[in-house]
Design a protein around this motif. Sequence first.
Motif, PDB file in Angstrom:
ATOM      1  N   GLY A  29      58.812 -44.392 -19.682  1.00  0.00           N
ATOM      2  CA  GLY A  29      57.740 -43.500 -19.231  1.00  0.00           C
ATOM      3  C   GLY A  29      56.447 -44.237 -18.933  1.00  0.00           C
ATOM      4  O   GLY A  29      55.500 -43.660 -18.396  1.00  0.00           O
ATOM      5  N   THR A  30      56.395 -45.556 -19.250  1.00  0.00           N
ATOM      6  CA  THR A  30      55.120 -46.269 -19.082  1.00  0.00           C
ATOM      7  C   THR A  30      54.817 -46.566 -17.604  1.00  0.00           C
ATOM      8  O   THR A  30      53.653 -46.675 -17.234  1.00  0.00           O
ATOM      9  CB  THR A  30      55.086 -47.589 -19.895  1.00  0.00           C
ATOM     10  OG1 THR A  30      56.226 -48.367 -19.524  1.00  0.00           O
ATOM     11  CG2 THR A  30      55.116 -47.327 -21.382  1.00  0.00           C
ATOM     12  N   LEU A  31      55.857 -46.662 -16.759  1.00  0.00           N
ATOM     13  CA  LEU A  31      55.590 -46.966 -15.339  1.00  0.00           C
ATOM     14  C   LEU A  31      54.891 -45.777 -14.663  1.00  0.00           C
ATOM     15  O   LEU A  31      53.922 -45.946 -13.927  1.00  0.00           O
ATOM     16  CB  LEU A  31      56.892 -47.300 -14.594  1.00  0.00           C
ATOM     17  CG  LEU A  31      57.657 -48.527 -15.104  1.00  0.00           C
ATOM     18  CD1 LEU A  31      58.887 -48.792 -14.236  1.00  0.00           C
ATOM     19  CD2 LEU A  31      56.763 -49.762 -15.127  1.00  0.00           C
ATOM     20  N   GLY A  32      55.398 -44.578 -14.943  1.00  0.00           N
ATOM     21  CA  GLY A  32      54.802 -43.379 -14.345  1.00  0.00           C
ATOM     22  C   GLY A  32      53.393 -43.136 -14.863  1.00  0.00           C
ATOM     23  O   GLY A  32      52.486 -42.784 -14.103  1.00  0.00           O
ATOM     24  N   ALA A  33      53.214 -43.344 -16.163  1.00  0.00           N
ATOM     25  CA  ALA A  33      51.880 -43.142 -16.755  1.00  0.00           C
ATOM     26  C   ALA A  33      50.887 -44.138 -16.153  1.00  0.00           C
ATOM     27  O   ALA A  33      49.750 -43.776 -15.821  1.00  0.00           O
ATOM     28  CB  ALA A  33      51.945 -43.287 -18.270  1.00  0.00           C
ATOM     29  N   ALA A  34      51.337 -45.398 -15.970  1.00  0.00           N
ATOM     30  CA  ALA A  34      50.453 -46.422 -15.396  1.00  0.00           C
ATOM     31  C   ALA A  34      50.071 -46.047 -13.967  1.00  0.00           C
ATOM     32  O   ALA A  34      48.920 -46.220 -13.554  1.00  0.00           O
ATOM     33  CB  ALA A  34      51.148 -47.779 -15.415  1.00  0.00           C
ATOM     34  N   LYS A  35      51.029 -45.494 -13.238  1.00  0.00           N
ATOM     35  CA  LYS A  35      50.747 -45.110 -11.853  1.00  0.00           C
ATOM     36  C   LYS A  35      49.621 -44.066 -11.797  1.00  0.00           C
ATOM     37  O   LYS A  35      48.708 -44.165 -10.996  1.00  0.00           O
ATOM     38  CB  LYS A  35      52.029 -44.571 -11.188  1.00  0.00           C
ATOM     39  CG  LYS A  35      51.774 -44.076  -9.794  1.00  0.00           C
ATOM     40  CD  LYS A  35      52.985 -43.823  -8.987  1.00  0.00           C
ATOM     41  CE  LYS A  35      52.464 -43.405  -7.599  1.00  0.00           C
ATOM     42  NZ  LYS A  35      53.479 -43.348  -6.607  1.00  0.00           N
ATOM     43  N   VAL A  36      49.694 -43.073 -12.686  1.00  0.00           N
ATOM     44  CA  VAL A  36      48.668 -42.021 -12.672  1.00  0.00           C
ATOM     45  C   VAL A  36      47.320 -42.586 -13.149  1.00  0.00           C
ATOM     46  O   VAL A  36      46.268 -42.271 -12.590  1.00  0.00           O
ATOM     47  CB  VAL A  36      49.103 -40.817 -13.522  1.00  0.00           C
ATOM     48  CG1 VAL A  36      48.000 -39.766 -13.602  1.00  0.00           C
ATOM     49  CG2 VAL A  36      50.368 -40.200 -12.929  1.00  0.00           C
ATOM     50  N   ALA A  37      47.367 -43.461 -14.164  1.00  0.00           N
ATOM     51  CA  ALA A  37      46.108 -44.044 -14.673  1.00  0.00           C
ATOM     52  C   ALA A  37      45.357 -44.754 -13.547  1.00  0.00           C
ATOM     53  O   ALA A  37      44.135 -44.798 -13.541  1.00  0.00           O
ATOM     54  CB  ALA A  37      46.410 -45.016 -15.811  1.00  0.00           C
ATOM     55  N   LYS A  38      46.120 -45.302 -12.568  1.00  0.00           N
ATOM     56  CA  LYS A  38      45.482 -46.074 -11.490  1.00  0.00           C
ATOM     57  C   LYS A  38      45.301 -45.253 -10.198  1.00  0.00           C
ATOM     58  O   LYS A  38      44.871 -45.774  -9.185  1.00  0.00           O
ATOM     59  CB  LYS A  38      46.321 -47.325 -11.203  1.00  0.00           C
ATOM     60  CG  LYS A  38      46.183 -48.336 -12.342  1.00  0.00           C
ATOM     61  CD  LYS A  38      47.187 -49.472 -12.263  1.00  0.00           C
ATOM     62  CE  LYS A  38      47.097 -50.366 -13.476  1.00  0.00           C
ATOM     63  NZ  LYS A  38      47.332 -49.697 -14.764  1.00  0.00           N
ATOM     64  N   SER A  39      45.631 -43.968 -10.245  1.00  0.00           N
ATOM     65  CA  SER A  39      45.495 -43.136  -9.040  1.00  0.00           C
ATOM     66  C   SER A  39      44.053 -42.665  -8.857  1.00  0.00           C
ATOM     67  O   SER A  39      43.249 -42.723  -9.784  1.00  0.00           O
ATOM     68  CB  SER A  39      46.405 -41.906  -9.147  1.00  0.00           C
ATOM     69  OG  SER A  39      47.743 -42.297  -9.136  1.00  0.00           O
ATOM     70  N   ALA A  40      43.763 -42.160  -7.648  1.00  0.00           N
ATOM     71  CA  ALA A  40      42.403 -41.653  -7.365  1.00  0.00           C
ATOM     72  C   ALA A  40      42.089 -40.496  -8.315  1.00  0.00           C
ATOM     73  O   ALA A  40      42.926 -39.606  -8.496  1.00  0.00           O
ATOM     74  CB  ALA A  40      42.337 -41.191  -5.922  1.00  0.00           C
ATOM     75  N   PRO A  41      40.904 -40.509  -8.932  1.00  0.00           N
ATOM     76  CA  PRO A  41      40.556 -39.444  -9.891  1.00  0.00           C
ATOM     77  C   PRO A  41      40.035 -38.196  -9.182  1.00  0.00           C
ATOM     78  O   PRO A  41      38.878 -37.818  -9.336  1.00  0.00           O
ATOM     79  CB  PRO A  41      39.471 -40.113 -10.751  1.00  0.00           C
ATOM     80  CG  PRO A  41      38.841 -41.115  -9.853  1.00  0.00           C
ATOM     81  CD  PRO A  41      39.878 -41.556  -8.851  1.00  0.00           C
ATOM     82  N   ASP A  42      40.902 -37.551  -8.422  1.00  0.00           N
ATOM     83  CA  ASP A  42      40.452 -36.411  -7.616  1.00  0.00           C
ATOM     84  C   ASP A  42      41.215 -35.118  -7.914  1.00  0.00           C
ATOM     85  O   ASP A  42      41.052 -34.116  -7.232  1.00  0.00           O
ATOM     86  CB  ASP A  42      40.571 -36.758  -6.116  1.00  0.00           C
ATOM     87  CG  ASP A  42      41.995 -37.196  -5.736  1.00  0.00           C
ATOM     88  OD1 ASP A  42      42.906 -37.068  -6.592  1.00  0.00           O
ATOM     89  OD2 ASP A  42      42.189 -37.663  -4.604  1.00  0.00           O
ATOM     90  N   GLY A  43      42.106 -35.170  -8.903  1.00  0.00           N
ATOM     91  CA  GLY A  43      42.845 -33.956  -9.270  1.00  0.00           C
ATOM     92  C   GLY A  43      44.123 -33.753  -8.463  1.00  0.00           C
ATOM     93  O   GLY A  43      44.845 -32.784  -8.687  1.00  0.00           O
ATOM     94  N   TYR A  44      44.394 -34.664  -7.504  1.00  0.00           N
ATOM     95  CA  TYR A  44      45.597 -34.483  -6.689  1.00  0.00           C
ATOM     96  C   TYR A  44      46.797 -35.274  -7.213  1.00  0.00           C
ATOM     97  O   TYR A  44      47.896 -35.149  -6.687  1.00  0.00           O
ATOM     98  CB  TYR A  44      45.298 -34.811  -5.219  1.00  0.00           C
ATOM     99  CG  TYR A  44      44.391 -33.754  -4.625  1.00  0.00           C
ATOM    100  CD1 TYR A  44      44.916 -32.534  -4.225  1.00  0.00           C
ATOM    101  CD2 TYR A  44      43.017 -33.955  -4.539  1.00  0.00           C
ATOM    102  CE1 TYR A  44      44.088 -31.533  -3.730  1.00  0.00           C
ATOM    103  CE2 TYR A  44      42.179 -32.969  -4.044  1.00  0.00           C
ATOM    104  CZ  TYR A  44      42.724 -31.755  -3.648  1.00  0.00           C
ATOM    105  OH  TYR A  44      41.902 -30.762  -3.177  1.00  0.00           O
TER     106      TYR A  44
END
Length: 323
Positions: free
Chosen positions: A68-83
């Motif tokens: 589950g760490t790959l998916g969590a890392a992806k979101v941690a590095k995504s644009a902080p815009d709610g999308y």
Amino acid sequence: MKQLLIAGLVAAVATSAFAEYPDKPVTIVVPFAAGGPTDKVARDLAEALRKPLGGQSIIIENVGGAGGTLGAAKVAKSAPDGYTLLLHHIGMSTAPALYRKMTYDTLGDFEYVGMVNEVPMTLIGKPTLPAANYAELVKWMEANKGKINLANAGLGAASHLCGLLFQSTLKINMQTVPYKGTGPAMTDLLGGQVDLMCDQTTNTTSQIAAGSVKAYAVTTPKRLSTPALKNLPTLDEAGLKGFNVSIWHGMYAPKGTPKAVVDKINGALRTALKDPEFMKREEALGAVIITDARLSGDEHKKFVASEIAKWGPIIKAAGEYAD
Ligand code: ASP
């Protein structure tokens, strides 16, 4: 004065932009493969979130691997815009103790939206396993030491945590077989390629009800009331005193997502959790929807911090880690 006016104008424009959130599809990242329990909760929740999020489409993106760490890392590095949001489980709190090189900070890199549900786990076996109940399973495990395979969804996954506790309490070592999620692991268990798996009731209930897997026990201290599961003993009453693993799911946004957006998603989540269809599905699969203070992002964050403190020493004592 002029500066104040400009600042006020910028704030007003920003607020109105976020007031329109969401004006395009929202992606929920599931950090496990499709077809597993986290994926099922996310897809059901996406249905229930659609209306309170203004009818926007909600896309599920499966980013499985490394517990589950790959998916969590992806979101941690995504644009902080709610999308881009994350729906994760107890792995949020077990990964810090397991991974020497974490690529994100569990408490520092996310805005916590709120907690979704709690789900017990069940110990199940391949259909051809000769043991009919837990006592027979123990005898079979004794007789087959060194040859038993236990499926999981990678280090830090709920199935790994449950399997780890199971092996260390029983003092039997098994060969663990990691998958990108327990959806594909279930396929191999049904096909007899792996022997045992510990997984959420949201994935196992229908297989147990259909009699397509062997079911041995539940991992919570109390028996469950779900019809297909109510005859299963708890691992505690079967002899593993104090055994207690209950999995939870929560929702997260990247750090820096504006508060107005996080509040809007939290409001939508609260509405979704009361959706009668969603409630019915969760109940049928043995999950309990959160109705307490942990529905708030702040309380959920405190809860995750307490889970990190609870599981860290247990995992370290078991001597398990990944580079
Ligand atoms: N139930 C899995 C686990 O944590 C993950 C999944 O596929 O949802 O073991």
